[in-house]
Design a protein around this motif. Structure first.
Motif, PDB file in Angstrom:
ATOM      1  N   VAL A 200       5.798  -2.695   0.313  1.00 31.90           N
ATOM      2  CA  VAL A 200       4.747  -1.952   1.153  1.00 31.90           C
ATOM      3  C   VAL A 200       5.008  -0.959   0.917  1.00 31.90           C
ATOM      4  O   VAL A 200       6.197  -0.209   1.364  1.00 31.90           O
ATOM      5  N   GLN A 201       3.810   0.014   0.677  1.00 29.16           N
ATOM      6  CA  GLN A 201       4.259   1.447   0.566  1.00 29.16           C
ATOM      7  C   GLN A 201       3.043   2.197   1.526  1.00 29.16           C
ATOM      8  O   GLN A 201       2.161   2.038   1.326  1.00 29.16           O
ATOM      9  N   THR A 202       3.830   3.473   2.040  1.00 34.36           N
ATOM     10  CA  THR A 202       2.743   4.272   2.789  1.00 34.36           C
ATOM     11  C   THR A 202       3.022   5.595   2.315  1.00 34.36           C
ATOM     12  O   THR A 202       3.998   5.656   1.769  1.00 34.36           O
ATOM     13  N   GLY A 203       2.306   6.462   2.538  1.00 31.22           N
ATOM     14  CA  GLY A 203       2.450   8.017   2.101  1.00 31.22           C
ATOM     15  C   GLY A 203       1.417   8.587   1.189  1.00 31.22           C
ATOM     16  O   GLY A 203       0.257   8.526   1.631  1.00 31.22           O
ATOM     17  N   VAL A 204       1.718   9.034   0.062  1.00 31.46           N
ATOM     18  CA  VAL A 204       0.875   9.360  -1.010  1.00 31.46           C
ATOM     19  C   VAL A 204       0.002   8.475  -1.564  1.00 31.46           C
ATOM     20  O   VAL A 204      -1.162   8.565  -1.813  1.00 31.46           O
ATOM     21  N   GLU A 205       0.379   7.265  -1.353  1.00 30.78           N
ATOM     22  CA  GLU A 205      -0.567   6.076  -1.536  1.00 30.78           C
ATOM     23  C   GLU A 205      -0.025   4.626  -0.577  1.00 30.78           C
ATOM     24  O   GLU A 205       1.047   4.612  -0.395  1.00 30.78           O
ATOM     25  N   ASP A 206      -1.214   4.221  -0.038  1.00 26.22           N
ATOM     26  CA  ASP A 206      -1.007   3.168   0.996  1.00 26.22           C
ATOM     27  C   ASP A 206      -1.411   1.699  -0.031  1.00 26.22           C
ATOM     28  O   ASP A 206      -2.501   1.528  -0.457  1.00 26.22           O
ATOM     29  N   LEU A 207      -0.611   0.668  -0.232  1.00 27.02           N
ATOM     30  CA  LEU A 207      -0.619  -0.214  -0.991  1.00 27.02           C
ATOM     31  C   LEU A 207       0.315  -1.651  -0.611  1.00 27.02           C
ATOM     32  O   LEU A 207       1.236  -1.194   0.254  1.00 27.02           O
ATOM     33  N   ILE A 208       0.125  -2.466  -0.926  1.00 28.41           N
ATOM     34  CA  ILE A 208       0.910  -3.517  -0.867  1.00 28.41           C
ATOM     35  C   ILE A 208       0.764  -4.494  -2.347  1.00 28.41           C
ATOM     36  O   ILE A 208      -0.327  -4.533  -3.016  1.00 28.41           O
ATOM     37  N   ALA A 249      11.585  -8.393 -18.196  1.00 29.34           N
ATOM     38  CA  ALA A 249       9.863  -8.501 -18.237  1.00 29.34           C
ATOM     39  C   ALA A 249       9.615  -8.754 -16.747  1.00 29.34           C
ATOM     40  O   ALA A 249      10.251  -9.144 -16.036  1.00 29.34           O
ATOM     41  N   GLY A 250       8.279  -8.135 -16.355  1.00 27.85           N
ATOM     42  CA  GLY A 250       7.813  -8.228 -15.184  1.00 27.85           C
ATOM     43  C   GLY A 250       6.301  -8.003 -15.146  1.00 27.85           C
ATOM     44  O   GLY A 250       5.877  -7.583 -15.672  1.00 27.85           O
ATOM     45  N   VAL A 251       5.843  -8.654 -14.009  1.00 27.69           N
ATOM     46  CA  VAL A 251       4.267  -8.406 -13.676  1.00 27.69           C
ATOM     47  C   VAL A 251       4.140  -8.376 -12.135  1.00 27.69           C
ATOM     48  O   VAL A 251       4.860  -8.704 -11.525  1.00 27.69           O
ATOM     49  N   ASP A 252       3.109  -7.265 -11.729  1.00 30.26           N
ATOM     50  CA  ASP A 252       2.739  -7.362 -10.446  1.00 30.26           C
ATOM     51  C   ASP A 252       1.308  -6.895 -10.387  1.00 30.26           C
ATOM     52  O   ASP A 252       0.712  -6.515 -11.196  1.00 30.26           O
ATOM     53  N   LEU A 253       0.815  -7.513  -8.937  1.00 30.42           N
ATOM     54  CA  LEU A 253      -0.618  -7.162  -8.468  1.00 30.42           C
ATOM     55  C   LEU A 253      -0.493  -6.280  -7.105  1.00 30.42           C
ATOM     56  O   LEU A 253       0.206  -6.568  -6.396  1.00 30.42           O
ATOM     57  N   THR A 254      -1.202  -5.292  -7.122  1.00 30.33           N
ATOM     58  CA  THR A 254      -1.356  -4.241  -6.119  1.00 30.33           C
ATOM     59  C   THR A 254      -2.700  -4.365  -5.410  1.00 30.33           C
ATOM     60  O   THR A 254      -3.602  -4.154  -5.963  1.00 30.33           O
ATOM     61  N   ARG A 268     -13.672   6.553  -6.396  1.00 31.18           N
ATOM     62  CA  ARG A 268     -13.251   5.240  -5.779  1.00 31.18           C
ATOM     63  C   ARG A 268     -12.188   4.609  -6.422  1.00 31.18           C
ATOM     64  O   ARG A 268     -11.921   4.181  -7.519  1.00 31.18           O
ATOM     65  N   ALA A 269     -11.118   4.463  -5.757  1.00 32.99           N
ATOM     66  CA  ALA A 269      -9.699   3.910  -6.241  1.00 32.99           C
ATOM     67  C   ALA A 269     -10.155   2.483  -6.131  1.00 32.99           C
ATOM     68  O   ALA A 269     -10.819   1.613  -5.519  1.00 32.99           O
ATOM     69  N   SER A 270      -9.651   1.723  -7.368  1.00 33.09           N
ATOM     70  CA  SER A 270      -9.674   0.418  -7.733  1.00 33.09           C
ATOM     71  C   SER A 270      -9.187  -0.591  -6.763  1.00 33.09           C
ATOM     72  O   SER A 270      -7.919  -0.110  -6.372  1.00 33.09           O
ATOM     73  N   LYS A 271      -9.655  -1.422  -6.159  1.00 39.47           N
ATOM     74  CA  LYS A 271      -9.052  -2.127  -4.945  1.00 39.47           C
ATOM     75  C   LYS A 271      -7.658  -2.796  -5.439  1.00 39.47           C
ATOM     76  O   LYS A 271      -6.759  -2.905  -4.701  1.00 39.47           O
ATOM     77  N   TYR A 272      -7.798  -3.218  -6.551  1.00 47.74           N
ATOM     78  CA  TYR A 272      -6.781  -4.059  -7.325  1.00 47.74           C
ATOM     79  C   TYR A 272      -6.267  -3.333  -8.521  1.00 47.74           C
ATOM     80  O   TYR A 272      -7.022  -2.795  -9.285  1.00 47.74           O
ATOM     81  N   ARG A 273      -4.909  -3.310  -8.822  1.00 43.12           N
ATOM     82  CA  ARG A 273      -4.306  -2.845  -9.944  1.00 43.12           C
ATOM     83  C   ARG A 273      -3.249  -4.033 -10.322  1.00 43.12           C
ATOM     84  O   ARG A 273      -2.593  -4.641  -9.384  1.00 43.12           O
ATOM     85  N   ALA A 274      -2.918  -4.041 -11.666  1.00 41.16           N
ATOM     86  CA  ALA A 274      -1.662  -4.613 -12.201  1.00 41.16           C
ATOM     87  C   ALA A 274      -0.959  -3.940 -13.111  1.00 41.16           C
ATOM     88  O   ALA A 274      -1.599  -2.926 -13.939  1.00 41.16           O
TER      89      ALA A 274
END
Length: 318
Positions: A200-208, A249-254, A268-274
């Motif tokens: 969980v990140q807050t600040g320049v970007e807020d994301l999970i 190796a790794g993968v994640d979804l934001t 508009r920011a994409s709601k989801y990133r990978a």
């Protein structure tokens, strides 16, 4: 004044470990760095075009009396990145012409210079690994990163920001943010490790963010890795006792809640990133080397494709 704020925050971060330890002096246990640039990926010089992260890790003697030695560590982290439009020479006249012909509107992200300093604490409890951090960030022309990029590009005969890009870049800002990562490392064998995590990140970007990383063919028992903010690659800060190759190796979804990087009214920011990443670390004697690649999915709605980044470091222990 903004630079003074950042300097004061940095001094507090340097002083904090000694304040925690009272009369005991913090000991430097290791350092790490990772350079990432799309020149080593798709070679397009756009979007998340370049970043550098550097870490210094100190122990906490007072806390280590109740926790194992490497389960209570302070990380001082310095980070810089440049985010650029797909064309540094872009101008409004060309965008207007495209609109008049009925083609897709030429909307691209603004230029961003980003510098940050942070203090992160790493520890383990109940079979979980934790990273709690606070980061102070500067955005905008005050970072001087556009001027640095322009000098580098002029030396290698590459395009540099147009007046339009300079005038529309993200404005000067000072932002405090937090980062919390909780991971569950699982050793499948002495040389194979699976690590699922939530961030969980807050600040320049807020994301999970949720994801998983895997390491193969290396001894990870005494190693400590930090996660690079842009690529998610885990770079070595303490190499541990093992030598040889480590394949990762790794993968994640934001899930993106908000971003200070996308301030344009039409964006508009994409709601989801990978992100999907692959890397190879080689440790031998005093040397530790890494090379890796990361795919980033589109980060804003008018971004038609993702991008490929390359990362590397060469580290020597003295």
């Amino acid at each position: 004044m903004v630079f003074l704020k950042l300097l004061l925050v940095g001094l507090c971060f340097f002083a904090l470990p000694q304040g925690i330890q009272a009369k005991e002096k913090a000991k430097l246990l290791g350092y790490g760095l990772l350079f990432t640039n799309d020149f080593f990926g798709d070679g397009r010089d756009r979007w998340r075009t370049g970043s550098l992260v550097s870490s210094r890790v100190f122990d906490s003697p007072k806390m280590s009396r109740t926790l194992p030695r490497r389960e209570a560590l302070n990380e001082l982290r310095l980070f810089s990145q440049i985010i650029a439009p797909s064309d540094l020479s872009r101008n409004p006249d060309r965008s207007y012409a495209r609109n008049e012909t009925g083609l897709t509107e030429d909307i691209d992200r603004d230029y961003v210079g980003h510098l940050s300093i942070g203090l992160h604490r790493h520890f383990q409890a109940g079979g979980l690994a934790y990273n709690f951090g606070v980061d102070a960030s500067l955005l905008g022309p005050q970072t001087g990163l556009m001027g640095l990029q322009q000098k580098v590009h002029s030396e290698i005969d590459q395009p540099f920001p147009s007046d339009f890009v300079k005038n529309t870049q993200v404005s000067n800002q000072f932002i405090l943010g937090t980062l919390t990562e909780v991971a569950r490392p699982s050793a499948l064998s002495p040389s194979t490790n699976i690590r699922s995590f939530v961030e969980v990140q807050t600040g320049v970007e807020d994301l999970i963010r949720i994801g998983v990383d895997a390491g193969f063919f290396g001894d990870l028992s005494e190693a400590l890795f930090a996660r690079a903010p842009v690529s998610g690659q885990r770079y070595s800060v303490i190499d541990g006792t093992g030598e040889g190759f480590l394949l990762s190796a790794g993968v994640d979804l934001t899930r993106v809640i908000g971003s200070m990087f996308l301030t344009g009214s039409a964006l508009r920011a994409s709601k989801y990133r990978a992100r999907a990443r692959f890397g190879l670390n080689y440790v031998h004697g005093r040397w530790s080397n890494f090379i890796g690649w990361t795919y980033l999915s589109p980060e804003f709605e008018t971004q038609q494709t993702g991008q490929l980044l390359g990362s590397f470091f060469i580290k020597v222990r003295f």
